[in-house]
Design a protein around this motif. Structure first.
Motif, short mmCIF file in Angstrom:
data_model
loop_
_atom_site.label_atom_id
_atom_site.label_comp_id
_atom_site.label_asym_id
_atom_site.label_seq_id
_atom_site.Cartn_x
_atom_site.Cartn_y
_atom_site.Cartn_z
N THR A 199 9.34 -6.93 -2.32
CA THR A 199 8.09 -7.56 -1.93
C THR A 199 6.93 -6.58 -1.84
OG1 THR A 199 9.47 -9.08 -0.64
CG2 THR A 199 7.13 -9.25 -0.32
N GLU A 200 7.22 -5.30 -1.92
CA GLU A 200 6.15 -4.30 -1.99
C GLU A 200 5.18 -4.62 -3.12
OE1 GLU A 200 5.94 0.58 -2.56
OE2 GLU A 200 7.74 -0.39 -1.75
N PHE A 201 5.65 -5.31 -4.15
CA PHE A 201 4.83 -5.62 -5.32
C PHE A 201 4.64 -7.12 -5.49
CE2 PHE A 201 7.44 -1.83 -5.93
CZ PHE A 201 6.44 -0.87 -5.92
N MET A 202 4.57 -7.83 -4.38
CA MET A 202 4.48 -9.27 -4.43
C MET A 202 3.23 -9.76 -5.16
SD MET A 202 3.71 -10.15 -0.42
CE MET A 202 2.12 -9.80 0.38
N GLY A 203 2.14 -9.03 -5.06
CA GLY A 203 0.92 -9.43 -5.76
C GLY A 203 1.06 -9.36 -7.26
N GLU A 204 1.77 -8.34 -7.75
CA GLU A 204 2.02 -8.22 -9.18
C GLU A 204 2.90 -9.37 -9.67
OE1 GLU A 204 0.21 -4.73 -7.97
OE2 GLU A 204 2.11 -5.44 -7.15
N PHE A 205 3.90 -9.72 -8.87
CA PHE A 205 4.80 -10.81 -9.27
C PHE A 205 4.04 -12.14 -9.34
CE2 PHE A 205 8.24 -8.22 -6.86
CZ PHE A 205 8.31 -7.32 -7.91
N VAL A 206 3.18 -12.38 -8.36
CA VAL A 206 2.41 -13.61 -8.36
C VAL A 206 1.45 -13.65 -9.56
CG1 VAL A 206 0.73 -15.01 -7.11
CG2 VAL A 206 2.60 -13.90 -5.87
N ALA A 207 0.80 -12.52 -9.84
CA ALA A 207 -0.11 -12.46 -10.98
C ALA A 207 0.60 -12.80 -12.27
CB ALA A 207 -0.76 -11.08 -11.06
N ASP A 208 1.84 -12.34 -12.40
CA ASP A 208 2.61 -12.62 -13.59
C ASP A 208 3.09 -14.07 -13.60
OD1 ASP A 208 4.10 -11.74 -16.00
OD2 ASP A 208 5.86 -12.07 -14.77
N ASP A 209 3.64 -14.52 -12.49
CA ASP A 209 4.22 -15.85 -12.41
C ASP A 209 3.17 -16.95 -12.54
OD1 ASP A 209 6.63 -17.58 -11.62
OD2 ASP A 209 5.12 -18.18 -10.16
N ALA A 210 2.01 -16.75 -11.94
CA ALA A 210 0.96 -17.77 -11.96
C ALA A 210 0.10 -17.73 -13.21
CB ALA A 210 0.08 -17.61 -10.72
N GLY A 211 0.36 -16.78 -14.10
CA GLY A 211 -0.38 -16.72 -15.36
C GLY A 211 -1.71 -16.01 -15.28
N TYR A 212 -1.94 -15.24 -14.22
CA TYR A 212 -3.23 -14.57 -14.09
C TYR A 212 -3.41 -13.43 -15.11
CZ TYR A 212 -3.68 -17.14 -9.68
OH TYR A 212 -3.77 -18.11 -8.73
N PHE A 213 -2.32 -12.75 -15.44
CA PHE A 213 -2.41 -11.73 -16.49
C PHE A 213 -2.76 -12.39 -17.83
CE2 PHE A 213 0.60 -9.13 -13.74
CZ PHE A 213 -0.35 -8.18 -13.41
N THR A 214 -2.15 -13.53 -18.10
CA THR A 214 -2.46 -14.26 -19.33
C THR A 214 -3.91 -14.71 -19.34
OG1 THR A 214 -0.17 -15.05 -19.48
CG2 THR A 214 -1.83 -16.24 -20.75
N ASP A 215 -4.37 -15.26 -18.22
CA ASP A 215 -5.76 -15.69 -18.12
C ASP A 215 -6.73 -14.54 -18.35
OD1 ASP A 215 -4.81 -18.18 -17.46
OD2 ASP A 215 -5.19 -17.98 -15.31
N ALA A 216 -6.32 -13.33 -17.97
CA ALA A 216 -7.19 -12.16 -18.10
C ALA A 216 -7.20 -11.59 -19.51
CB ALA A 216 -6.76 -11.08 -17.10
N GLY A 217 -6.35 -12.14 -20.40
CA GLY A 217 -6.38 -11.71 -21.79
C GLY A 217 -5.19 -10.93 -22.28
#
Length: 362
Positions: free
Chosen positions: A64-82
């Motif tokens: 969970t130290e990297f929970m924000g990275e996991f959420v960004a990946d799971d929720a598609g935020y990296f995809t949304d960012a290009g």
């Protein structure tokens, strides 16, 4: 075929954005629109930018130290960012080595490790943002063993210190004017069993790791946080190369946009973040919901959010926090100045170009 469930963060974001909207379909549409608007990446022609594949070196295992990275990946935020994909590479590993070699685009580390390689080796690196506004290091003891609640309580005690943390321990003693001869230091590894068994009085530890282990074992942990006792510095920092800052600026900014949204969602629902970690990203590591949820809660309430992030957005590194970090490095024998260690202009640009992100991160 059973359809995979929606991400809990998609549902949570819908709840936050769409109060008063009745239909689930309308909620999903609204979330998609808002997530796209809050920090979407475009090129100079107004077209959606495409950065291909990217990679981020994590400093530790996928917990969970990297929970924000996991959420960004799971929720598609990296995809949304290009991005076509963003590889989250587990540690333990050196963020600095990965970035210098060009094997990763961004590394997660801390001011001490990054400052050391810049000052001693001239590494062409900068810290461009910080997840933790407050470092998580602590001197852990137990109420029935050691009970080290103040600096004065250290006298005559035996403390377990890992080799990798020796310079930080020395800095802690120096900045607090503590005579090393009044304390017995025992070289240890990372398993805190010697503390739990009463073999030592205290342990160089993390608030988000060994301290939680003691708490869950019912051992009444007592913490002496370094950040509150002379050694404040930023941690879980984003490290990038000078070359990328100059020549791949938009790519780095796009990563930061996705990270901000991922961490915002994780902070607002730490239980869901822990669930995502245990069930998906760290599913092969034997993680427990109890510990990961507690770590997520501590990060959300004590380490990631500050007055500065509330005012200016997540990952902010204020001038005062830069000065405090530099003073801590100096106490550890690392001679470096703020301009050599930090470049927060990318984060400034991210918030200037995407003003909704500040509100999104609250």
């Amino acid at each position: 075929m059973t359809q995979a469930p929606l991400s809990p963060f998609t549902r949570r974001s819908v709840k936050r954005i769409g109060t008063g909207v009745a239909a689930a379909a309308a909620l999903t549409l609204l979330l998609t629109s808002c997530a796209s608007d809050a920090g979407s990446s475009t090129d100079d022609s107004g077209e959606a930018a495409s950065f291909g594949d990217a990679s981020i070196q994590l400093s530790w295992i996928k917990n969970t130290e990297f929970m924000g990275e996991f959420v960004a990946d799971d929720a598609g935020y990296f995809t949304d960012a290009g991005f076509d994909s963003v590889d989250l590479i587990p540690g333990p590993a050196s963020a600095e080595a990965g970035v210098i070699s060009g094997n990763v685009d961004l590394g997660i580390g801390n001011a001490i490790s990054t400052g050391t390689v810049i000052a001693e080796e001239g590494a062409p690196l900068k810290i461009i943002g910080a997840t933790y506004q407050k470092n998580p290091f602590t001197i852990l003891s137990l109420k029935g063993v050691g009970n080290i609640a103040t600096l004065d309580d250290l006298a005559g005690k035996t403390i377990g210190v890992q080799a990798s943390n020796q310079s930080l321990w020395d800095a802690f003693l120096k900045i607090n004017d503590i005579d090393p001869s009044t304390i017995t230091v025992v070289p240890v590894e990372y398993d805190p069993t010697p503390l739990f068994n009463g073999e030592v009085d205290g342990w160089f530890a993390y608030l988000t790791n060994e301290s939680i282990d003691a708490e869950l074992a019912g051992l009444d942990p007592v913490n002496l946080p370094l950040a509150d006792n002379g050694l404040p510095f930023v941690a879980e920092t984003f490290t990038a190369s000078d070359d990328a800052i100059a020549n791949d600026r938009e790519m780095l900014k796009a990563l930061l946009v996705a990270e901000i949204k991922g961490w915002s969602d994780a902070i607002n629902d730490p239980t869901a973040a822990a669930t995502l970690t245990v069930d998906t990203y760290g599913k092969d590591l034997g993680l427990t919901m109890e510990k990961e949820t507690r770590q997520a809660e501590i990060q959300a309430t004590d380490l990631v959010v500050s007055d500065d992030t509330e005012a200016n957005g997540l990952f902010t590194i204020s001038d005062d926090l830069k000065k405090e970090s530099i003073a801590t490095l100096k106490a550890a024998g690392i001679d470096i100045d703020a301009d050599t260690l930090f470049d927060t202009t990318l984060l400034d640009e991210v918030y200037e170009e995407n003003p909704d992100l500040v509100a999104y991160s609250k």
